[in-house]
Design a protein around this motif. Structure first.
Motif, PDB file in Angstrom:
ATOM      1  N   TRP A  63     -17.277  -1.771   1.356  1.00 21.03           N
ATOM      2  CA  TRP A  63     -16.196  -1.393   2.269  1.00 21.03           C
ATOM      3  C   TRP A  63     -15.042  -0.860   1.433  1.00 21.03           C
ATOM      4  O   TRP A  63     -14.544  -1.542   0.532  1.00 21.03           O
ATOM      5  N   ASP A  64     -14.593   0.332   1.720  1.00 26.20           N
ATOM      6  CA  ASP A  64     -13.483   0.964   1.013  1.00 26.20           C
ATOM      7  C   ASP A  64     -12.350   1.132   2.023  1.00 26.20           C
ATOM      8  O   ASP A  64     -12.336   2.085   2.804  1.00 26.20           O
ATOM      9  N   VAL A  65     -11.420   0.188   2.012  1.00 26.99           N
ATOM     10  CA  VAL A  65     -10.436   0.097   3.097  1.00 26.99           C
ATOM     11  C   VAL A  65      -9.044   0.490   2.616  1.00 26.99           C
ATOM     12  O   VAL A  65      -8.613   0.109   1.519  1.00 26.99           O
ATOM     13  N   VAL A  66      -8.357   1.237   3.465  1.00 29.53           N
ATOM     14  CA  VAL A  66      -6.986   1.664   3.196  1.00 29.53           C
ATOM     15  C   VAL A  66      -6.105   1.220   4.359  1.00 29.53           C
ATOM     16  O   VAL A  66      -6.471   1.406   5.526  1.00 29.53           O
ATOM     17  N   LYS A  67      -4.973   0.640   4.032  1.00 24.95           N
ATOM     18  CA  LYS A  67      -4.008   0.259   5.065  1.00 24.95           C
ATOM     19  C   LYS A  67      -3.040   1.414   5.300  1.00 24.95           C
ATOM     20  O   LYS A  67      -2.426   1.939   4.363  1.00 24.95           O
ATOM     21  N   LYS A  68      -2.911   1.805   6.551  1.00 28.62           N
ATOM     22  CA  LYS A  68      -2.008   2.899   6.889  1.00 28.62           C
ATOM     23  C   LYS A  68      -0.545   2.473   6.727  1.00 28.62           C
ATOM     24  O   LYS A  68      -0.190   1.352   7.072  1.00 28.62           O
ATOM     25  N   LYS A  98     -12.746   2.948   5.574  1.00 31.20           N
ATOM     26  CA  LYS A  98     -12.076   2.434   6.756  1.00 31.20           C
ATOM     27  C   LYS A  98     -10.563   2.585   6.594  1.00 31.20           C
ATOM     28  O   LYS A  98     -10.022   2.461   5.494  1.00 31.20           O
ATOM     29  N   THR A  99      -9.882   2.849   7.714  1.00 29.09           N
ATOM     30  CA  THR A  99      -8.420   2.827   7.738  1.00 29.09           C
ATOM     31  C   THR A  99      -7.998   1.812   8.798  1.00 29.09           C
ATOM     32  O   THR A  99      -8.641   1.693   9.844  1.00 29.09           O
TER      33      THR A  99
END
Length: 357
Positions: free
Chosen positions: A134-139, A92-93
């Protein structure tokens, strides 16, 4: 640690070759991502990457009926094994804060229907899942900064920007640019990401209960019944209900707003019909884009607005020239980079010609 970045960089540069800002942001992010997760990923066994699964839609009534109309479908990001147990990984981004595990973003993911949909697909295909990751990255929100005279002079004198060597071409550009070029921006953004990895990267596991899965399955069956009824009624009357609250979700106009507001017409030259109403499946579930596949995206679309569902999935209506939204474009580039990096770290080779047997 960084030996596997080349594959990801190549994918990023290819997909975002006309958008240097996104390419630079993704390059900087995946540099920090590799530092954060390389050791953990080295212990994962990848089973599948970007794999489409289908399964019968079952009613959980005592007779266990199977829908004669609808087939469940979905494309997973990753199926992996951790200590011999199956897990799904979903990338997810987001622009929202993710550092706090109790942040609203994580609360919304906890009730998201997507992992429920995927887990039912996995269970139906004989894959016993231990959970979802959940593998989340913040833009990044930062953009290229203005270059001060002092910074310009120091960089040209030392050949360094923030302690990192820059190319001769950047030293020449510094004579005329007012803001950081992409090389300088990359250097600064990598430092920002590396120093604040907890702000930009977060993984969180989710183990769904049997009750949650059964509740979703019953809800999905009801949605399928409602879709069938609405489609039949619309076919007879020519009238499909719509939801005005769905016209401007996240302050973004629905792609069919012009038609619904009578500023455009479905028969105009702005629109065309496609047989592939599930582009996210890339034709893998059906070479003709089967209109009776029930994906998580389709179910959510119908729940948001039956008219939008009618245009997209019944009519197969799409713009002749559809501009990809910035958030979606960034997400697409990041997902592709994830596929390349995860595969490189694990030594996984996708079986593109695998029939799935």
């Amino acid at each position: 640690m960084y030996a596997y970045l080349r594959e990801a960089f190549e994918v990023i540069d290819e997909m975002a070759r006309e958008n240097e800002l996104v390419a630079t942001q993704c390059r900087a992010l995946i540099t920090g991502y590799a530092a954060e997760y390389h050791d953990a990923n080295s212990n994962y066994e990848i089973v599948e990457i970007e794999k489409v699964y289908t399964a019968p839609l079952r009613n959980l009534d005592p007779n266990g009926r199977i829908s004669r109309k609808w087939t469940l479908a979905g494309k997973i990001d990753k199926l992996i094994k951790i200590d011999g147990e199956y897990h799904l990984v979903d990338h997810k981004t987001t622009s929202l804060p993710i550092a706090d595990p109790d942040a609203n973003y994580w609360k919304s993911l906890r009730i998201e229907s997507q992992p429920r949909h995927y887990e039912i697909l996995m269970y139906s295909n004989g894959v016993p899942l231990r959970g979802i990751v959940w593998d989340v990255v913040k833009k990044p929100t930062t953009k290229p900064l203005k270059v001060t005279d002092a910074t310009r002079a120091n960089t040209r004198n030392t050949g360094l920007y923030l302690g990192e060597k820059v190319s001769d071409s950047t030293l020449v550009e510094l004579l005329s640019i007012d803001r950081e070029n992409m090389e300088m921006y990359y250097i600064r953004l990598v430092k920002e990401v590396m120093e604040n990895r907890g702000k930009y990267f977060k993984r969180k596991g989710l183990a769904l209960t049997t009750d949650e899965l059964e509740q979703y399955n019953r809800s999905l069956w009801q949605v399928s019944e409602d879709m069938t009824t609405t489609m039949k009624r619309s076919g007879k009357t020519g009238v499909t209900p719509y939801n005005p609250s769905g016209c401007m979700m996240w302050n973004t106009p629905c792609q069919y707003l012009g038609i619904c507001s009578h500023h455009d017409d479905a028969s105009s030259e702005n629109w065309q019909h496609t047989s592939d109403v599930h582009p996210e499946l890339e034709g893998e579930a059906s070479p003709h884009g089967n209109r009776l596949l029930l994906t998580n995206s389709r179910a959510k679309c119908f729940q948001l607005c039956p008219m939008k569902h009618h245009f997209r999935y019944v009519m197969g209506l799409e713009r002749v020239h559809e501009e990809v939204k910035p958030a979606l474009f960034f997400g697409n580039v990041w997902h592709a980079a994830m596929d390349a990096w995860w595969a490189a770290v694990s030594g996984y080779e996708r079986r593109d010609n695998d029939s799935g047997d």
